[in-house]
Write an enzyme that holds these catalytic residues in place. Structure first.
Site, PDB file in Angstrom:
ATOM      1  NE  ARG A  99      -3.662  -2.284   0.590  1.00  0.00           N
ATOM      2  CZ  ARG A  99      -3.000  -3.461  -0.398  1.00  0.00           C
ATOM      3  NH1 ARG A  99      -2.603  -3.629  -0.720  1.00  0.00           N
ATOM      4  NH2 ARG A  99      -3.971  -4.766  -0.226  1.00  0.00           N
ATOM      5  CD  GLU A 135      -5.841  -0.536   2.693  1.00  0.00           C
ATOM      6  OE1 GLU A 135      -5.103  -1.624   3.365  1.00  0.00           O
ATOM      7  OE2 GLU A 135      -6.393  -0.704   1.794  1.00  0.00           O
ATOM      8  CB  SER A 140      -9.072  -2.314   4.468  1.00  0.00           C
ATOM      9  OG  SER A 140      -9.017  -3.521   3.513  1.00  0.00           O
TER      10      SER A 140
HETATM   11  C1  LIG Z   1     -15.233  -2.680  -0.739  1.00  0.00           C
HETATM   12  C2  LIG Z   1     -14.137  -1.469  -0.953  1.00  0.00           C
HETATM   13  C3  LIG Z   1     -13.633  -2.882  -1.235  1.00  0.00           C
HETATM   14  C4  LIG Z   1     -11.497  -2.777  -1.616  1.00  0.00           C
HETATM   15  N1  LIG Z   1     -11.158  -3.525  -1.618  1.00  0.00           N
HETATM   16  C5  LIG Z   1      -9.677  -3.088  -1.640  1.00  0.00           C
HETATM   17  C6  LIG Z   1      -8.959  -4.575  -2.254  1.00  0.00           C
HETATM   18  O1  LIG Z   1      -9.223  -5.410  -2.509  1.00  0.00           O
HETATM   19  N2  LIG Z   1      -7.726  -4.072  -2.978  1.00  0.00           N
HETATM   20  C7  LIG Z   1      -7.066  -2.474  -2.236  1.00  0.00           C
HETATM   21  O2  LIG Z   1      -5.739  -2.683  -2.706  1.00  0.00           O
HETATM   22  N3  LIG Z   1      -7.992  -1.251  -2.199  1.00  0.00           N
HETATM   23  C8  LIG Z   1      -9.069  -1.961  -2.126  1.00  0.00           C
HETATM   24  N4  LIG Z   1     -10.174  -0.969  -1.602  1.00  0.00           N
HETATM   25  C9  LIG Z   1      -9.799   0.542  -1.752  1.00  0.00           C
HETATM   26  C10 LIG Z   1      -9.714   1.231  -3.046  1.00  0.00           C
HETATM   27  O3  LIG Z   1     -10.404   0.751  -4.515  1.00  0.00           O
HETATM   28  C11 LIG Z   1      -8.133   1.171  -3.848  1.00  0.00           C
HETATM   29  O4  LIG Z   1      -7.152   1.647  -2.836  1.00  0.00           O
HETATM   30  C12 LIG Z   1      -7.892   1.703  -4.720  1.00  0.00           C
HETATM   31  O5  LIG Z   1      -6.967   1.562  -5.980  1.00  0.00           O
HETATM   32  C13 LIG Z   1      -7.985   3.631  -4.952  1.00  0.00           C
HETATM   33  O6  LIG Z   1      -8.690   4.037  -6.186  1.00  0.00           O
HETATM   34  P1  LIG Z   1      -9.565   4.961  -6.720  1.00  0.00           P
HETATM   35  O7  LIG Z   1      -9.267   5.528  -8.402  1.00  0.00           O
HETATM   36  O8  LIG Z   1     -11.319   4.689  -6.578  1.00  0.00           O
HETATM   37  O9  LIG Z   1      -8.653   6.423  -6.515  1.00  0.00           O
HETATM   38  P2  LIG Z   1      -9.100   7.949  -5.345  1.00  0.00           P
HETATM   39  O10 LIG Z   1      -9.434   7.024  -4.132  1.00  0.00           O
HETATM   40  O11 LIG Z   1     -10.426   8.689  -5.737  1.00  0.00           O
HETATM   41  O12 LIG Z   1      -8.551   8.573  -4.513  1.00  0.00           O
HETATM   42  C14 LIG Z   1      -7.390   7.374  -3.559  1.00  0.00           C
HETATM   43  C15 LIG Z   1      -5.545   8.314  -3.058  1.00  0.00           C
HETATM   44  O13 LIG Z   1      -5.362   7.836  -4.407  1.00  0.00           O
HETATM   45  C16 LIG Z   1      -4.708   9.381  -5.410  1.00  0.00           C
HETATM   46  N5  LIG Z   1      -4.913   9.158  -6.596  1.00  0.00           N
HETATM   47  C17 LIG Z   1      -6.450   8.457  -7.424  1.00  0.00           C
HETATM   48  N6  LIG Z   1      -5.873   8.409  -8.586  1.00  0.00           N
HETATM   49  C18 LIG Z   1      -5.171   9.208  -8.645  1.00  0.00           C
HETATM   50  C19 LIG Z   1      -4.339   9.238  -9.926  1.00  0.00           C
HETATM   51  N7  LIG Z   1      -4.563   9.368 -11.267  1.00  0.00           N
HETATM   52  N8  LIG Z   1      -2.392  10.479 -10.086  1.00  0.00           N
HETATM   53  C20 LIG Z   1      -2.707  10.216  -9.229  1.00  0.00           C
HETATM   54  N9  LIG Z   1      -2.802  10.191  -7.854  1.00  0.00           N
HETATM   55  C21 LIG Z   1      -4.116   9.450  -8.175  1.00  0.00           C
HETATM   56  C22 LIG Z   1      -5.675  10.355  -5.044  1.00  0.00           C
HETATM   57  O14 LIG Z   1      -5.045  12.142  -5.100  1.00  0.00           O
HETATM   58  C23 LIG Z   1      -5.936   9.667  -3.673  1.00  0.00           C
HETATM   59  O15 LIG Z   1      -5.178  10.296  -2.699  1.00  0.00           O
HETATM   60  C24 LIG Z   1     -10.919  -1.488  -2.081  1.00  0.00           C
HETATM   61  C25 LIG Z   1     -12.450  -0.314  -1.572  1.00  0.00           C
HETATM   62  C26 LIG Z   1     -13.361  -0.448  -0.621  1.00  0.00           C
HETATM   63  C27 LIG Z   1     -15.347   0.616  -1.630  1.00  0.00           C
END
Ligand SMILES: Cc1cc2nc3c(=O)[nH]c(=O)nc-3n(C[C@H](O)[C@H](O)[C@H](O)COP(=O)(O)OP(=O)(O)OC[C@H]3O[C@@H](n4cnc5c(N)ncnc54)[C@H](O)[C@@H]3O)c2cc1C
Length: 310
Positions: free
Chosen positions: A177, A298, A228
């Protein structure tokens, strides 16, 4: 959002979305107003937008699908740069041994695309509800795999220079992470390529279906959350420690430690930012007191407050 800025952003190839509440941009469904939302339509328009933001001295925050964010319901002053559907192309790499995705592509769509091309390696990520950019940013992982295992390169706009730079896997510093992108808010990931192997499409699909079923069985997917809530501490599991401390179902206002999976804090209905942060603080304190383990959040906490105590 300044009118002159909005006009120039549109001319640079961005969709100027205007005002949106953060609760509509995040999966936890919590969060107030922001300074406006702009969505680039390509890597080039993202670079142009960054140069414009620098020219206007605008402060901003990048959001993908908002699935790893706890946003303040008091709102934030910053603009949101949304890397989403406008930048979600997925295609085969030349030679066909991998895929290249716009950072706004959903991780689920990337997994399905790979499966349809009979490419194996992306199955672990099926069900992660974020974008490819968000997944690279935090080295997302699940079911024994992580982005680090398959990434070939990522292209990102440098927020200081407005130039696009290519990162090799070594330069991304990916670990549990964690990535260099998290260390300083300096880059906007615009695309990423993944090296995958030749496989059997039906077998890949069967594995993806199995992973999705395991998610449905174990995770509280019926409620809004950010996944998480705490990182896995060295030597244990956050959900195990929380359960052992008797915190299953522990509730503050509309926020609750899920009864289905103690690793998730869920929005049972009407949760506020203060409910979620208050609950996380209590969980953290109880776990330290009873087990000695320190739990680190996280999700990213998106607020203008100087200190939330977490
Ligand atoms: C039900 C559920 C299940 C999940 N299961 C998992 C799992 O199994 N494993 C896991 O690792 N995570 C899991 N997650 C967490 C999440 O889905 C991941 O962390 C995912 O990678 C976040 O992507 P996002 O586009 O939603 O990022 P966001 O939530 O929009 O952003 C998160 C961070 O990333 C940065 N960011 C986003 N896009 C960019 C970009 N293009 N360039 C630079 N920075 C950026 C943002 O500035 C912020 O700091 C889960 C979440 C939920 C709600």
């Amino acid at each position: 959002m300044n009118e002159g800025f909005a006009e120039k952003a549109a001319a640079a190839g961005c969709e100027v979305i205007g005002q949106r509440r953060l609760c509509s941009l995040t999966t936890f469904k919590v969060g107030g107003e922001c300074g406006g939302v702009v969505a680039p339509r390509s890597a080039g328009s993202c670079a142009a937008l960054v140069r414009l933001l620098n020219e206007y001295g605008e402060d901003y925050f990048v959001i993908g699908k908002g699935s790893n964010i706890i946003a303040d319901d008091r709102g934030i002053k910053r603009l949101i740069v949304l890397i989403g559907e406008e930048m979600s192309d997925i295609s085969l790499l030349p030679g066909g041994e991998g895929i290249v995705c716009g950072a706004g592509a959903s991780v689920i769509a990337a997994s399905v695309f790979a499966q349809k091309q009979a490419l194996t390696g992306f199955e672990f990520a099926y069900g992660i509800p974020g974008t490819v950019g968000g997944a690279v940013f935090m080295n997302a992982g699940a079911y024994g795999g992580e982005i680090k295992d398959i990434i070939l390169y990522a292209d990102a706009v440098d927020r200081e220079s407005g130039e696009i730079r290519r990162f090799s896997p070594g330069e991304m510093g990916l670990s549990y992470r964690h990535s260099v992108f998290m260390e300083e808010e300096r880059y906007i990931i615009v695309s990423a390529a993944f090296a995958l192997g030749k496989g059997d499409s039906a077998a890949i699909k069967a594995q993806m279906d199995d992973i999705m079923q395991r998610r449905r069985d174990k995770q509280p997917l019926d409620y809004p959350s950010a996944g998480s809530t705490f990182k896995r501490p060295e030597g244990s599991y956050a959900s195990l420690l929380i359960d052992q401390c008797g915190l299953k179902g522990f509730t503050v206002g509309g926020a609750q430690v899920s009864e289905k999976h103690c690793g998730f804090v869920i929005n049972k209905g009407g949760a506020t930012f203060d409910d979620i942060i208050g609950l996380m603080k209590s969980v953290r304190e109880t776990v330290i007191e009873k087990t000695g383990y320190i739990l680190d959040p996280e999700p990213v906490i998106l607020t203008d407050r100087t200190d939330t105590g977490l």
